[in-house]
Design an enzyme around this catalytic site. Structure first.
Site, PDB file in Angstrom:
ATOM      1  N   HIS A 189     -23.862  17.196  17.479  1.00 19.18           N
ATOM      2  CA  HIS A 189     -23.112  17.427  15.957  1.00 19.18           C
ATOM      3  C   HIS A 189     -22.478  18.659  16.092  1.00 19.18           C
ATOM      4  O   HIS A 189     -22.866  19.840  16.308  1.00 19.18           O
ATOM      5  CB  HIS A 189     -24.127  17.532  14.846  1.00 19.18           C
ATOM      6  CG  HIS A 189     -23.834  17.522  13.377  1.00 19.18           C
ATOM      7  ND1 HIS A 189     -24.553  18.280  12.388  1.00 19.18           N
ATOM      8  CD2 HIS A 189     -22.559  17.142  12.879  1.00 19.18           C
ATOM      9  CE1 HIS A 189     -23.867  18.357  11.487  1.00 19.18           C
ATOM     10  NE2 HIS A 189     -22.810  17.581  11.673  1.00 19.18           N
TER      11      HIS A 189
HETATM   12 CA    CA Z   1     -20.144  15.194  18.046  1.00 16.08          CA
END
Ligand code: CA
Ligand code: TV1
Ligand code: ZN
Length: 400
Positions: free
Chosen positions: A186
């Site tokens: 992320h």
């Molecule tokens: Ca990513």
């Protein structure tokens, strides 16, 4: 000879200072700056340098990094060495505070650390300037993409956030910048940095979820319902989109998902510049990753974003099986210049050995990386359809 020439009608620039290659995180650490040596050798062996403008950017200065980072944090980064780390109790006290603590040793203090961070950041900032000056339409920095770094802390192999710095420069002349992140992790640092503005939209595709021991995949954030600030008075509301995925996603699923979601974001947000983080740890067989993508499926993300003809900054990121990182970024450089590359690697490639033998991809540029034994595909058609529906729902805010 190999038909590599400058693309017609647009300009690609390559921003790279070879000094970054010589930095070492430590022998067992998965982040290997020498993967950039392999990538550069492939790019040169295919003659792609004839299709681009090459730049050797200078390192970023302290003041340039301070546009995003705290001066106290930068002062620490600049002064810390493996030698004074243990001997100076003043320094030991700040290690924990600035994200260097913990037993994981994700962010080690190594020789030349300050030089390393200034080099990769200098290249991203230079690439952004080239787009602003209209000297290039696509600017590439494979040494950057360190998306976890925070304004006052190192995190997940990232010390300085070159992406945030580059976007800040793009914002001087762009009303809306789109950030897209295909690294398997992320892009939390970039998301957090721009959470309170509607002038940057952040979109990250990543592995999300708990393993069998109950530990979340790093950094543990980025679920579909994490949409940034929810307070209606916050300008950043609705300008974050997270696409959490499970182990083993394959080429067709990922391409469909990427095209559908990124396409919808671009048409609704209408960015005037795009930054694409091309972390290669989303490939099959990556040492840290969990996905099952082949090189051309990863490269599809670049092709698709490029097709919108919006000024584009391409940056690297993760990628822990160095030969495949090199293959991917070479392929993606060729996608930018519109060149087709032979699957047989050039014979005169200096590091041919690294790509040779059945284990290493049989001397091919595009070996099959799909390996079902490593990570079974947990992404069903139904789950992905639900995810896309949820993503579209999250995007409805942009219409209002
Ligand atoms: Ca990513
Ligand atoms: C030293 C030596 C450090 C060997 C780190 C894998 C190592 C890892 C190492 C490692 C490793 C992580 C965590 C655990 C949080 C910690 C560039 C609870 C074999 C952009 C960063 C991943 C990804 C950090 C960076 C992660 C990027 N995974 N061996 N460390 N603690 N950290 O899980 O997004 O690709 O693994
Ligand atoms: Zn990653």
């Amino acid at each position: 000879e190999n038909g590599i020439e400058k693309p017609k009608g647009y300009t690609v620039s390559f921003h790279y200072n070879a000094e970054v290659e010589y930095h070492h995180f430590g022998s067992s650490h998965p982040m290997k700056p020498w993967r950039l040596t392999l990538a550069k050798q492939l790019i040169l062996a295919y003659g792609l340098e004839y299709a681009m403008d090459l730049y050797q950017p200078r390192p970023a200065t302290f003041d340039e990094l301070a546009i995003f980072h705290d001066r106290q944090y930068l002062g620490f980064l600049q002064s810390i060495t493996p030698q004074n780390l243990d001997s100076d109790p003043e320094k030991a006290k700040y290690l924990e505070l600035f994200g260097f603590g913990g037993e994981s040793n994700d962010c080690p203090v190594f020789d030349g650390l300050w030089n390393y961070v200034s080099l990769y950041s200098g290249a991203s900032v230079h690439a952004a300037h080239n787009l602003l000056n209209h000297q290039s339409d696509i600017a590439i920095n494979w040494s950057g993409g360190l998306h976890h770094a925070k304004k006052n802390a190192a995190s997940g192999f990232c010390y300085v956030n070159d992406i945030v710095l580059a976007i800040q420069h793009l914002l001087t002349q762009n009303q809306r910048v789109l950030y897209v992140d295909v690294d398997v992790h992320h892009g939390d640092g970039v998301e957090q940095a721009f959470e309170s503005t509607d002038r940057v939209f952040t979109l990250s595709y990543h592995k999300y979820g708990l393993d069998k021991w109950g530990a979340g995949f790093f950094p543990g954030t980025g679920n579909i319902n994490e949409v940034g600030p929810t307070d209606p008075s916050n300008r950043g509301k609705g300008h974050t989109l997270n696409i959490p995925l499970e182990d083993g996603i394959d080429d067709e699923q990922y391409k469909w998902l990427f095209k559908t979601v990124t396409g919808a974001v671009i048409s609704k947000y209408q960015p005037t510049a795009i930054v694409l983080q091309c972390g290669a740890d989303s490939l099959g067989g990556d040492r840290l990753g969990r996905f099952n993508l082949n090189i051309k499926a990863h490269g599809f993300c670049v092709e698709h974003v490029k097709s919108f003809n919006i000024p584009l900054l391409l940056i690297g990121g993760g990628g822990y099986t160095p030969r495949n990182v090199a293959r991917t970024w070479c392929h993606e450089t060729a996608v930018c210049t519109g060149s087709e590359l032979h699957n047989n690697l050039p014979m005169h490639l200096p590091y041919l050995q690294a790509f040779d033998g059945t284990e290493n991809g049989g001397g091919m540029l595009y070996p099959n990386l799909h390996n079902t034994k490593r990570h079974d595909n947990q992404n069903t058609r139904e789950k992905l359809q639900k995810l896309v529906a949820h993503a579209m729902e999250n995007l409805r805010y942009l219409e209002g």
